[in-house]
Design an enzyme around this catalytic site. Structure first.
Site, PDB file in Angstrom:
ATOM      1  N   ARG A 160       0.832  -1.220   0.000  1.00  0.00           N
ATOM      2  CA  ARG A 160       0.000   0.000   0.000  1.00  0.00           C
ATOM      3  C   ARG A 160       0.865   1.269   0.000  1.00  0.00           C
ATOM      4  NH1 ARG A 160      -3.410  -3.368  -0.760  1.00  0.00           N
ATOM      5  NH2 ARG A 160      -5.551  -3.420   0.030  1.00  0.00           N
ATOM      6  N   SER A 165     -11.134  -0.814   2.748  1.00  0.00           N
ATOM      7  CA  SER A 165     -10.415  -0.934   4.022  1.00  0.00           C
ATOM      8  C   SER A 165     -10.105   0.448   4.558  1.00  0.00           C
ATOM      9  CB  SER A 165      -9.086  -1.663   3.819  1.00  0.00           C
ATOM     10  OG  SER A 165      -9.299  -2.961   3.351  1.00  0.00           O
ATOM     11  N   GLU A 210      -6.043   4.222   5.913  1.00  0.00           N
ATOM     12  CA  GLU A 210      -5.627   3.937   4.548  1.00  0.00           C
ATOM     13  C   GLU A 210      -6.090   4.991   3.555  1.00  0.00           C
ATOM     14  OE1 GLU A 210      -5.789   0.593   1.212  1.00  0.00           O
ATOM     15  OE2 GLU A 210      -7.324   2.001   1.780  1.00  0.00           O
TER      16      GLU A 210
HETATM   17  N1  EPU Z   1     -10.709 -10.839   9.803  1.00  0.00           N
HETATM   18  C1  EPU Z   1     -11.430 -10.946  10.978  1.00  0.00           C
HETATM   19  N2  EPU Z   1     -12.507 -10.131  11.142  1.00  0.00           N
HETATM   20  C2  EPU Z   1     -12.886  -9.232  10.211  1.00  0.00           C
HETATM   21  C3  EPU Z   1     -12.137  -9.111   9.023  1.00  0.00           C
HETATM   22  C4  EPU Z   1     -11.048  -9.944   8.849  1.00  0.00           C
HETATM   23  O1  EPU Z   1     -11.131 -11.749  11.850  1.00  0.00           O
HETATM   24  O2  EPU Z   1     -13.881  -8.532  10.437  1.00  0.00           O
HETATM   25  C5  EPU Z   1      -9.580 -11.773   9.587  1.00  0.00           C
HETATM   26  C6  EPU Z   1      -9.912 -12.794   8.512  1.00  0.00           C
HETATM   27  O3  EPU Z   1     -10.603 -13.890   9.031  1.00  0.00           O
HETATM   28  C7  EPU Z   1      -8.543 -13.144   7.999  1.00  0.00           C
HETATM   29  C8  EPU Z   1      -7.766 -11.852   8.140  1.00  0.00           C
HETATM   30  O4  EPU Z   1      -8.469 -11.069   9.085  1.00  0.00           O
HETATM   31  O5  EPU Z   1      -7.949 -14.113   8.839  1.00  0.00           O
HETATM   32  C9  EPU Z   1      -7.623 -11.114   6.823  1.00  0.00           C
HETATM   33  O6  EPU Z   1      -8.916 -10.769   6.333  1.00  0.00           O
HETATM   34  P1  EPU Z   1      -9.232 -10.647   4.756  1.00  0.00           P
HETATM   35  O7  EPU Z   1      -8.713 -11.832   4.029  1.00  0.00           O
HETATM   36  O8  EPU Z   1     -10.674 -10.337   4.624  1.00  0.00           O
HETATM   37  O9  EPU Z   1      -8.372  -9.445   4.246  1.00  0.00           O
HETATM   38  P2  EPU Z   1      -7.940  -8.066   4.928  1.00  0.00           P
HETATM   39  O10 EPU Z   1      -6.535  -8.204   5.408  1.00  0.00           O
HETATM   40  O11 EPU Z   1      -8.960  -7.647   5.937  1.00  0.00           O
HETATM   41  C10 EPU Z   1      -6.885  -7.072   2.773  1.00  0.00           C
HETATM   42  C11 EPU Z   1      -6.939  -5.798   2.002  1.00  0.00           C
HETATM   43  C12 EPU Z   1      -8.198  -5.748   1.158  1.00  0.00           C
HETATM   44  C13 EPU Z   1      -8.167  -6.929   0.192  1.00  0.00           C
HETATM   45  C14 EPU Z   1      -8.087  -8.217   1.001  1.00  0.00           C
HETATM   46  C15 EPU Z   1      -7.904  -9.424   0.115  1.00  0.00           C
HETATM   47  C16 EPU Z   1      -5.733  -4.139   3.294  1.00  0.00           C
HETATM   48  C17 EPU Z   1      -5.805  -2.920   4.139  1.00  0.00           C
HETATM   49  N3  EPU Z   1      -6.901  -4.649   2.899  1.00  0.00           N
HETATM   50  O12 EPU Z   1      -7.994  -7.078   3.690  1.00  0.00           O
HETATM   51  O13 EPU Z   1      -8.162  -4.540   0.404  1.00  0.00           O
HETATM   52  O14 EPU Z   1      -9.324  -6.941  -0.622  1.00  0.00           O
HETATM   53  O15 EPU Z   1      -6.941  -8.174   1.882  1.00  0.00           O
HETATM   54  O16 EPU Z   1      -6.608  -9.440  -0.389  1.00  0.00           O
HETATM   55  O17 EPU Z   1      -4.641  -4.598   2.986  1.00  0.00           O
HETATM   56  C18 EPU Z   1      -8.895  -2.269   0.351  1.00  0.00           C
HETATM   57  O18 EPU Z   1      -7.718  -1.950   0.388  1.00  0.00           O
HETATM   58  O19 EPU Z   1      -9.814  -1.423   0.309  1.00  0.00           O
HETATM   59  C19 EPU Z   1      -9.253  -3.676   0.407  1.00  0.00           C
HETATM   60  C20 EPU Z   1     -10.531  -4.079   0.452  1.00  0.00           C
END
Ligand code: EPU
Length: 340
Positions: free
Chosen positions: A163, A240, A336
């Site tokens: 990012r 995010s 972000e």
């Molecule tokens: N998780 C939770 N609770 C929640 C959300 C997530 O426990 O409410 C846990 C999930 O179970 C998982 C981990 O956190 O173990 C990661 O969650 P997820 O795979 O949904 O991805 P993220 O890290 O929350 C990032 C990006 C997203 C992108 C996804 C998929 C960032 C800031 N966000 O989210 O990007 O779509 O991975 O690669 O890096 C964005 O930037 O706007 C965005 C949506």
């Protein structure tokens, strides 16, 4: 100022968080040549707007908003190794992904359905489901807003990271000193499916697709995103709201000992990426509101405007969530989106 500059323009419908605000001056930029007419220091403070999908408006803006609407996409070249695709900064990112897949040029499928424009994509190095634009980036063109000259910037010069990029480090997104007009991507012909990301692997598994092609991966990514992330047209949001925090290995280890179940993603540089969504959920903020804003019930990392919120109310919730995570985990969350 040139006659294509409008005055006192309402911005509420031009950002996906749907916060109120007006711009004193507003120019829709459909060709790079227009930018050269807005250079120099006599022009008020500038700010670049794409699709407004990563923007928090905290009130009225007294400067000049450059709304990037430069269109066009083309196959620039093709050799034995790759297809080279160039697109205007104002093109919709997802439409570009769809178009390349329809042409039979795989490589962007994991980045399907990301809101926003092509020009904004390299600024924060958009990434999802195991891929970042950095992995497919060749070069970009930008207008230097002092001299009006076109700059050509290659991948190494972008200094991409999670990012992050040289453009963020130099504040292009804040002072519009240089404005991206076109982006060129390199889509390697030696295509490999990237299906390691947990949610994506589970989706393909559920659909019983063992050897997916690029279009099937795009469809699966789209499905996962629709299930987890709110549609801004229905529930205003900016994706995010915080970065996933990076901590050093020792801190990651300490936290994991105290909090079993803490998701940890080791990085190549030795640091560990934590899941901000998990930290927020464990701090009690998933699905919880503060005034008209809240953290989304299906993905705690997404801040949503449930109707009529102001920029100040968004900032108040962001601060409350940061404080809760700091108190419970000793981890600092950084927002972000860009704040204007
Ligand atoms: N998780 C939770 N609770 C929640 C959300 C997530 O426990 O409410 C846990 C999930 O179970 C998982 C981990 O956190 O173990 C990661 O969650 P997820 O795979 O949904 O991805 P993220 O890290 O929350 C990032 C990006 C997203 C992108 C996804 C998929 C960032 C800031 N966000 O989210 O990007 O779509 O991975 O690669 O890096 C964005 O930037 O706007 C965005 C949506």
């Amino acid at each position: 100022m040139p006659d294509f500059v409008k005055r006192d323009v309402d911005l509420a419908k031009r950002t996906t968080l749907a916060l109120p605000g007006r711009a004193a001056f507003y120019a829709e930029i459909t060709a790079a040549g227009q930018l050269a007419r807005l250079t120099g220091s006599s022009v008020p403070r500038r700010f670049v707007l794409g699709a407004g999908s990563n923007l928090v408006l905290s009130g009225d803006f007294d400067g000049l908003l450059l709304h990037m609407a430069i269109g066009g996409r083309q196959l620039l070249a093709e050799d034995d190794d790759a297809w080279y695709v160039r697109a205007g900064a104002g093109e919709n990112w997802h439409q570009l992904v769809r178009w390349t897949l329809e042409q039979g040029w795989p490589g962007l499928e994991n980045l399907a359905l990301i809101p926003g424009t092509v020009g904004a994509a390299p600024i924060q190095n958009i990434g999802a489901y195991g891929l970042e634009i950095a992995d497919r980036f060749l070069s970009l063109e930008a207008c230097d807003m002092q001299s009006g000259k076109t700059l050509h910037i290659d991948r190494a010069a972008c200094r991409f990271a999670y990012r992050d990029s040289v453009f963020k480090q130099q504040g292009w997104h804040l002072d519009a000193g240089r404005v991206v007009t076109h982006v060129t991507l390199r889509l390697p012909k030696a295509w490999q499916p990237l299906t390691g990301y947990a949610d994506l692997a589970a989706e393909l598994d559920q659909q019983q697709i063992a050897n997916p092609n690029a279009r099937q991966i795009a469809a699966a990514v789209t499905h996962v995103r629709r299930r987890k992330l709110p549609d801004p047209a229905v529930l205003p949001n900016a994706g995010s709201f915080f970065h996933n925090p990076l901590v050093d290995a020792a801190a990651g280890e300490r936290l994991a000992n105290r909090f079993p179940g803490l998701p940890r993603y080791p990085q190549v540089d030795g640091r560990v990426k934590l899941a901000a969504g998990w930290l927020i959920e464990q701090s009690g903020w998933k699905g919880r509101n503060l005034g008209p804003v809240g953290m989304y019930e299906k993905q705690a990392l997404v801040l949503v405007n449930r109707g009529g919120a102001s920029g100040a109310e968004v900032i108040a919730l962001a601060k409350a969530v940061q404080a809760a995570v700091r108190e419970r985990f000793g981890v600092e969350l950084t927002p972000e989106p860009v704040f204007l």
